[in-house]
Structure formats: C-alpha cells, structure tokens
Design an enzyme around this catalytic site. Structure first.
Site: not given
Ligand SMILES: NC(=O)c1ccc[n+]([C@@H]2O[C@H](COP(=O)([O-])OP(=O)(O)OC[C@H]3O[C@@H](n4cnc5c(N)ncnc54)[C@H](OP(=O)(O)O)[C@@H]3O)[C@@H](O)[C@H]2O)c1
Length: 334
Positions: A129, A242
């Site tokens: 990001c 950010h």
């Molecule tokens: N947040 C940001 O600003 C951002 C920006 C760029 C990239 N990213 C990347 O995008 C990805 C998601 O980030 P996020 O911030 O959205 O994270 P998050 O809010 O913590 O969400 C994580 C997701 O993964 C799922 N998950 C967890 N364990 C799992 C499993 N065993 N099998 C299948 N699904 C599972 C969760 O489902 P449950 O609800 O069922 O646990 C939830 O839907 C990461 O790789 C992160 O590095 C994030």
C-alpha cells in the site's frame, strides 16, 4: 455483456469489505459473488448490492467455477490456496506480499505499468500500500527523467494492520479516557497518542520488511532495476490513509514548476500544493476516495537534482482494494 464469477478470499476483512464496495461502485460485471473466509465466519451472510451471499470456508474446493479471485488475506493463506485457485482456472489477483517479487508474477499499478498484466500465468500481485501511494505520486516524474534514488518516511494508518488495528486504536483511546489499562495486541506498543517506528520484522541490515518493499517493488513496477530507496516506516494514530514524505533524485533536474505540471496531469494524482493558502495533502481529506494527493513540492536543499514532496492516499482503497479491482478490469479488457 459477459458476467464474471468473482471470489474474494478474505471477504470479511478491511480490504475484502472494501473490494465488495468497489466492485459495485465501478459496476464491475459480476455474475456470482462468493465471499470466502476462515471457519470463524463461514455460514454467515454478506450483502452485495442487495444480494445476500453466504460466506464459504476457504478450502481447495472453494474456488470451482470462479473466473477471478481477489485475494485479501495474509501471505500464508495466499500461499496455501494459490495452487487451488489456479487449478480451478481462475486468475488470482492477490494483495499479500507472497508472490510480489516472483519474476513470473506481474506486479501492477494500472496507472503506471498496465501492460505488465499480459504476462501472468494465473497470479497477479497487487503492490504494497505504501508503495502504491508513493509511486502513483511520483511516476510522472520518473517518466520525465529516471529516478536514481529516494529517501522516504511513511506515516502509516492503523487500518493498514486490518480491522484489528482500527479496533486497537479506538479501544486504547476509550480505555485511556476512562483511566483503564490495556495490553497492546496488534501493535508492539500503545499506538494511541504515540508513533511506532517499526512496521514488519527486520529484513535487511537494520531495515524492516515493510521498508524494503518500496525499493524492491518500486524497481519492478517502474522498470528501474538500479533505483535505490532508503525508507523509514512509522505507524501513526491515524485511522485511514497513509502519508509519505519523499525526497527523490532524478537523472536530470526537474524544476519545481515542471514537477507540479507533471503531477497535476498524472493519472491517479491530485495536486494540492499551495503552502501560503495552507493547502497540502492530509489523511482526513484523502480517505474514502481513490486519488493520491500530492503537495509540499520543493527543491531539496541538499541535492541539486533533488525534489521533496509529501503525498497521502487511502491505502485500503487505492493502496489495496481499488487497485486490485482495476487490475481485474485490465483482465476484462484483455
Ligand atoms: N489493510 C490495508 O490497508 C492493506 C493494504 C494493502 C494490502 N493489505 C493486505 O491485504 C490482506 C488483507 O488485509 P486486511 O487488512 O484486510 O486484513 P484483515 O482485516 O485482518 O482481514 C483478514 C481476512 O483474512 C481472512 N482469514 C484469516 N484466516 C483465514 C483462513 N485460515 N482462511 C481464509 N481466510 C482467512 C479473515 O477471515 P475471518 O474474518 O474469517 O477471520 C479476513 O477476511 C493482507 O495480505 C494485507 O497485508 C492490507
């Protein structure tokens, strides 16, 4: 019009939820929408534009019949399910960092290197990001004269750590207001009323994994394999968007006036640069939209070919969900 069956791996998280909003906003031609998450969420229902969709537990069989899977889960989940997604015949557009530096995997910001998408073999990566926000801000300068080096400091919102990061900031602020104690769980230390100069673990010579992404991913996206980047990533108590302070050196000098013209005309950017009128990018103004705002453009006083600037962008949208949906749109055009 052909409709596409879309899966979202990590549909219940911060990025996954935003992806659903953006598919609707951009009128992506979605046939079936399959939200996929962990066993904790499976069986629940998510609304997609008035259509209730049942959350499916991630498994090797969860991807059958899908055309495109948008990845919004951590590296281990992406690595675990990528083979099943490709085997099912879907294209995996992934937000984790698991495949970003794999030479067989395109790493794409549609405003900068859309043509790279052509060379995929089932997986396309969405960049980090902070990398997206920074490169959208400076790519027009790189096109004018190759960027030789960057010194950057990021001010990264708590939502960059997902939904739990947002909850932790709100909970700490509430606890402090009531004189209660708390144990930080998502961040290394209290983030409320603090800044934490560590995102990721140590990766290279005192630099963290997050800090090396701007160099390693930036080289691949800008096609500048020699570009050097020295970065410091800092978590700040901002909910969303950010910000990045960038000092860059180009091969030929670009004047401040010309840099302003280039950035004002660059796709994905909005020039907000008038110090005298107190106009500059701020996270409160850049959240919940897709443009990267760029301002505070000025000569670097330490380097004749240097420029300083400040940029802000919504990292959940342009830094993740919107960029991923834009990549999926490139697949449709293809
Ligand atoms: N947040 C940001 O600003 C951002 C920006 C760029 C990239 N990213 C990347 O995008 C990805 C998601 O980030 P996020 O911030 O959205 O994270 P998050 O809010 O913590 O969400 C994580 C997701 O993964 C799922 N998950 C967890 N364990 C799992 C499993 N065993 N099998 C299948 N699904 C599972 C969760 O489902 P449950 O609800 O069922 O646990 C939830 O839907 C990461 O790789 C992160 O590095 C994030």
């Amino acid at each position: 019009m052909k409709l596409y069956n879309i899966g979202i791996l990590g549909a219940t998280g911060a990025v996954g939820q935003e992806m659903m909003k953006i598919l609707l906003e951009r009128s992506f031609p979605v046939g079936a929408l399959r939200p996929i998450a962990s066993a904790r969420s499976a069986g629940g229902t998510i609304d997609f534009g008035g259509r209730p969709c049942t959350i499916v537990e991630a498994s090797d069989d969860a991807f059958e019949g899908l055309d495109i899977v948008l990845g919004a889960a951590e590296n281990d989940i992406a690595e675990r399910f990528a083979p099943a997604i490709v085997k099912a015949g879907a294209v995996f557009v992934d937000n984790s960092s698991a495949f970003r530096l794999d030479p067989k995997v395109p790493l794409v910001i549609p405003e900068i290197n859309p043509e790279d998408v052509k060379h995929h073999s089932g997986i396309i990566s969405n960049p980090n990001c902070t990398t997206i926000v920074t490169l959208v801000a400076i790519h027009a300068l790189a096109k004018e004269s190759p960027i030789e080096s960057i010194v950057a400091s990021s001010y990264q919102a708590v939502s960059g750590a997902g939904k739990n990061g947002i909850d932790e900031l709100y909970n700490e602020v509430a606890a402090l207001a009531h004189g209660k104690s708390f144990e930080p769980r998502v961040f290394q230390y209290q983030i409320a009323y603090n800044v934490i100069p560590q995102i990721g673990g140590e990766a290279y010579s005192g630099y963290t994994s997050e800090e090396m992404k701007l160099q390693n991913e930036g080289r691949k996206i800008l096609h500048l394999p020699e570009m050097k980047v020295s970065c410091t990533c800092v978590r700040v108590p901002v909910v969303r968007s950010h910000s990045v302070s960038v000092v860059l050196r180009t091969r030929e000098k670009i004047s401040v006036e010309h840099a302003r013209e280039l950035i004002a005309a660059a796709p994905g950017c909005r020039l907000t640069d008038d110090l005298a009128s107190k106009i500059y990018p701020m996270p409160l103004d850049t959240s919940d939209q897709d443009l990267v705002f760029v301002g505070r453009i000025r000569d670097d006083l330490t380097d004749e070919r240097g420029l300083n600037l400040w940029c802000c962008g919504d990292q959940v949208r342009k830094g993740a969900a919107t960029n991923t949906v834009q990549i999926a749109e490139l697949l449709l055009e293809k």
